[in-house]
Design a protein around this motif. Structure first.
Motif, PDB file in Angstrom:
ATOM      1  N   ILE A 208       0.860  -1.185   0.000  1.00  0.00           N
ATOM      2  CA  ILE A 208       0.000   0.000   0.000  1.00  0.00           C
ATOM      3  C   ILE A 208       0.895   1.233   0.000  1.00  0.00           C
ATOM      4  O   ILE A 208       1.617   1.486   0.961  1.00  0.00           O
ATOM      5  N   GLY A 209       0.861   2.005  -1.075  1.00  0.00           N
ATOM      6  CA  GLY A 209       1.654   3.220  -1.163  1.00  0.00           C
ATOM      7  C   GLY A 209       0.843   4.419  -0.706  1.00  0.00           C
ATOM      8  O   GLY A 209      -0.152   4.769  -1.345  1.00  0.00           O
ATOM      9  N   LEU A 210       1.239   5.043   0.406  1.00  0.00           N
ATOM     10  CA  LEU A 210       0.552   6.231   0.916  1.00  0.00           C
ATOM     11  C   LEU A 210       1.237   7.455   0.318  1.00  0.00           C
ATOM     12  O   LEU A 210       2.354   7.805   0.688  1.00  0.00           O
ATOM     13  N   ASN A 211       0.561   8.096  -0.612  1.00  0.00           N
ATOM     14  CA  ASN A 211       1.173   9.128  -1.444  1.00  0.00           C
ATOM     15  C   ASN A 211       1.366  10.467  -0.736  1.00  0.00           C
ATOM     16  O   ASN A 211       0.453  10.996  -0.111  1.00  0.00           O
ATOM     17  N   ASN A 212       2.582  10.996  -0.867  1.00  0.00           N
ATOM     18  CA  ASN A 212       2.900  12.392  -0.534  1.00  0.00           C
ATOM     19  C   ASN A 212       2.472  12.801   0.879  1.00  0.00           C
ATOM     20  O   ASN A 212       1.850  13.840   1.082  1.00  0.00           O
ATOM     21  N   GLY A 213       2.811  11.978   1.863  1.00  0.00           N
ATOM     22  CA  GLY A 213       2.527  12.319   3.251  1.00  0.00           C
ATOM     23  C   GLY A 213       1.156  11.918   3.744  1.00  0.00           C
ATOM     24  O   GLY A 213       0.829  12.129   4.915  1.00  0.00           O
ATOM     25  N   PHE A 214       0.323  11.335   2.874  1.00  0.00           N
ATOM     26  CA  PHE A 214      -1.008  10.893   3.302  1.00  0.00           C
ATOM     27  C   PHE A 214      -0.880   9.781   4.341  1.00  0.00           C
ATOM     28  O   PHE A 214      -0.063   8.873   4.191  1.00  0.00           O
ATOM     29  N   GLU A 215      -1.667   9.876   5.385  1.00  0.00           N
ATOM     30  CA  GLU A 215      -1.669   8.853   6.419  1.00  0.00           C
ATOM     31  C   GLU A 215      -3.105   8.459   6.762  1.00  0.00           C
ATOM     32  O   GLU A 215      -4.026   9.288   6.694  1.00  0.00           O
ATOM     33  N   CYS A 216      -3.286   7.202   7.124  1.00  0.00           N
ATOM     34  CA  CYS A 216      -4.604   6.716   7.564  1.00  0.00           C
ATOM     35  C   CYS A 216      -4.373   5.739   8.711  1.00  0.00           C
ATOM     36  O   CYS A 216      -4.552   4.529   8.557  1.00  0.00           O
ATOM     37  N   PRO A 217      -3.954   6.256   9.884  1.00  0.00           N
ATOM     38  CA  PRO A 217      -3.571   5.399  11.014  1.00  0.00           C
ATOM     39  C   PRO A 217      -4.670   4.463  11.499  1.00  0.00           C
ATOM     40  O   PRO A 217      -4.391   3.328  11.896  1.00  0.00           O
ATOM     41  N   THR A 218      -5.921   4.918  11.458  1.00  0.00           N
ATOM     42  CA  THR A 218      -7.020   4.063  11.909  1.00  0.00           C
ATOM     43  C   THR A 218      -7.171   2.844  11.010  1.00  0.00           C
ATOM     44  O   THR A 218      -7.413   1.724  11.483  1.00  0.00           O
ATOM     45  N   VAL A 219      -7.013   3.070   9.705  1.00  0.00           N
ATOM     46  CA  VAL A 219      -7.094   1.963   8.747  1.00  0.00           C
ATOM     47  C   VAL A 219      -5.971   0.962   9.003  1.00  0.00           C
ATOM     48  O   VAL A 219      -6.203  -0.249   9.070  1.00  0.00           O
ATOM     49  N   ILE A 220      -4.751   1.467   9.151  1.00  0.00           N
ATOM     50  CA  ILE A 220      -3.592   0.591   9.353  1.00  0.00           C
ATOM     51  C   ILE A 220      -3.719  -0.174  10.661  1.00  0.00           C
ATOM     52  O   ILE A 220      -3.389  -1.365  10.741  1.00  0.00           O
ATOM     53  N   LYS A 221      -4.229   0.483  11.689  1.00  0.00           N
ATOM     54  CA  LYS A 221      -4.437  -0.186  12.978  1.00  0.00           C
ATOM     55  C   LYS A 221      -5.419  -1.351  12.813  1.00  0.00           C
ATOM     56  O   LYS A 221      -5.231  -2.431  13.382  1.00  0.00           O
ATOM     57  N   GLY A 222      -6.469  -1.119  12.025  1.00  0.00           N
ATOM     58  CA  GLY A 222      -7.446  -2.174  11.774  1.00  0.00           C
ATOM     59  C   GLY A 222      -6.839  -3.342  11.017  1.00  0.00           C
ATOM     60  O   GLY A 222      -7.133  -4.508  11.311  1.00  0.00           O
ATOM     61  N   LEU A 223      -5.968  -3.048  10.043  1.00  0.00           N
ATOM     62  CA  LEU A 223      -5.324  -4.115   9.275  1.00  0.00           C
ATOM     63  C   LEU A 223      -4.353  -4.904  10.149  1.00  0.00           C
ATOM     64  O   LEU A 223      -4.184  -6.117   9.983  1.00  0.00           O
ATOM     65  N   THR A 224      -3.718  -4.219  11.106  1.00  0.00           N
ATOM     66  CA  THR A 224      -2.779  -4.880  12.014  1.00  0.00           C
ATOM     67  C   THR A 224      -3.484  -5.913  12.880  1.00  0.00           C
ATOM     68  O   THR A 224      -2.886  -6.914  13.284  1.00  0.00           O
ATOM     69  N   SER A 225      -4.766  -5.671  13.159  1.00  0.00           N
ATOM     70  CA  SER A 225      -5.519  -6.579  14.030  1.00  0.00           C
ATOM     71  C   SER A 225      -6.030  -7.827  13.302  1.00  0.00           C
ATOM     72  O   SER A 225      -6.574  -8.730  13.930  1.00  0.00           O
ATOM     73  N   LEU A 226      -5.863  -7.880  11.980  1.00  0.00           N
ATOM     74  CA  LEU A 226      -6.326  -9.049  11.224  1.00  0.00           C
ATOM     75  C   LEU A 226      -5.498 -10.275  11.586  1.00  0.00           C
ATOM     76  O   LEU A 226      -4.280 -10.188  11.799  1.00  0.00           O
TER      77      LEU A 226
END
Length: 455
Positions: A95-113
């Protein structure tokens, strides 16, 4: 005698223009030929480095993300992992997060899988729009560049590589973050001994892969990914298989306690998007492999996207350019009509957030057309038209029965709706001509310092 002189004089500008046109055409052909040569050179290098061996136990999937992707990724990433698991394989998702874009809640959810390892990676400074940034495994961007490695079967887990692209002057734009992924992460990893998965999937944040039966019967719980992967395994001579494009208006929903957007397949999409859905993969001018759902051999896909991101940092129709290059490089490719990939379309009444709001569905088509014109300037209309048609779709007149069959297959049509669809078709054609006229004045610039950052 005087009349003859006039005729001879009148022919001179025509001959001059014809000569100029031929020269331009030859230049475009040479550009395409040179690009094809580079693609084949990349492929030969990858094959030499991997000794023609690829990993058949995993599938590599790549997506570029920017603001708004947080509305889709919480659903689409777990869904892709589920579909890959159902065929007994493991996923390597980048997953390439472009130009400083961040989505920590999404990544946290994926980590819990379950059975998923999330690996955070960070790019250094991007010194130019076509030079891939070095990728590290720490936010300080120190030490050796990060390389993906193969893991033993008993340690096998799904892996999600989150590439945090540093914000910068040359970073903004989908093709720029793809350039870092393909030109830095994948290339460096292969160079250091990584044997990549045999199959690569290029997809968008909102992509869903579903099976569609005729007429217009979409299996909402189907595994379209599995169907295409099995097709590639069954016919190993195929290099690239694209899904069929399916536009949909998205609506608010909830998944695992998270607010997301999901496609509402019951809502009518705007007229031009509707026409593209009917035509895609079936008629000349609509044979492109969609960026939201193209499957292919990894050495082929990496080679194509390496060239595109390295040489054309202003492109935003990289899927059409990939289709053109693949064709002229001699790769075997097709559109698999039984599997669709969902592509977000604005609703009929949605407006842009510009200072002067415009109809969002018209602006979506406008962005597509100006990008296609930029590509046609580089490669020539004659080399691109099979994949992206910007003129009148002649197949409506030359193959009316085939087109009518496609319309009826696309959705369940009753006699009383025929008039409505004819009206829709007229609106599509008239609106398309207006957008066409406007877009010809502002083609995208694909190369050099004047290229813009696009999404």
């Amino acid at each position: 005698m005087f009349t003859t002189k006039l005729l001879l004089l009148s022919e001179q500008p025509t001959k001059f223009l014809r000569g100029k046109e031929i020269t331009l055409r030859e230049k475009q052909d040479r550009t395409l030929e040179a690009d094809v040569k580079s693609v084949l050179s990349y492929k030969a290098w990858i094959n030499a480095k991997t000794n023609n061996l690829l990993d058949n136990t995993r599938i590599l999937s790549i997506v570029a993300s920017a603001k708004g992707a947080e509305n889709y990724l919480p659903y689409t990433i777990p869904k892709i992992i589920q579909q890959i698991s159902e065929i007994g394989m493991k996923a390597d998702i980048v997953i390439g997060l472009n130009n400083g874009f961040e989505c920590p809640t999404v990544i946290k959810g994926l980590t819990s899988l379950s059975d998923v390892q999330v690996i955070h990676l960070y790019t250094g400074d991007k010194v130019a729009n076509n030079i891939p940034a070095i990728i590290f495994d720490n936010s300080m961007c120190k030490g050796k560049p990060y390389c993906i490695t193969n893991i033993k079967s008993h340690q096998s887990r799904h892996r999600i590589f989150v590439v945090h692209q540093k914000q910068g002057e040359h970073a903004a734009g989908k093709i720029r973050v793809l350039g870092d992924i393909y030109g830095s992460l994948l290339l460096e990893s292969i160079n250091n001994g990584w044997i990549p998965p045999a199959i690569l999937i290029a997809f968008d944040a909102e992509s869903q892969f579903l099976v569609e039966h005729k007429p217009s019967s979409i299996e909402l719980d189907s595994n379209g990914l599995s169907v295409i992967v099995n097709q590639l395994k069954k016919y190993p001579q195929i290099d690239i298989l694209g899904t069929r494009n399916k536009f949909a208006v998205y609506q608010k929903s909830m998944f695992n306690g998270v607010d997301i957007l999901l496609p509402n397949l019951a809502e009518q999409v705007p007229p031009i998007q509707w026409f593209i859905d009917i035509s895609h993969g079936k008629f000349s001018g609509f044979k492109y492999h969609p960026g939201g759902g193209t499957f292919g051999k990894t050495d082929v896909m990496v080679s194509l996207l390496l060239l595109i991101s390295e040489k054309y940092p202003g492109v935003r129709c990289e899927d059409t350019q990939l289709s053109v290059l693949a064709h002229y490089a001699g790769f075997i490719s097709d559109i698999f009509l039984d599997v669709i990939s969902i592509n977000r379309s604005p609703s009929m009444d949605e407006m842009t957030n510009d200072q002067t709001p415009k109809k969002a569905w018209i602006e979506q088509i406008y962005r597509w057309l100006v990008s296609i014109y930029g590509l046609k300037i580089v490669y020539g209309e004659h080399n691109v038209k099979r994949f992206a048609n910007s003129g009148f779709p002649l197949f409506i007149l030359t193959n009316p029965l085939v087109f009518l069959k496609s319309v009826m297959e696309n959705e369940k049509i009753q006699l009383y709706t025929v008039i409505k669809k004819i009206r829709f078709l007229l609106i599509a054609f008239l609106t398309f001509q207006q957008i066409l006229k406007k877009s010809r004045k502002h083609p995208d610039i694909l190369q050099g310092n004047k290229t813009k950052a696009y999404w």
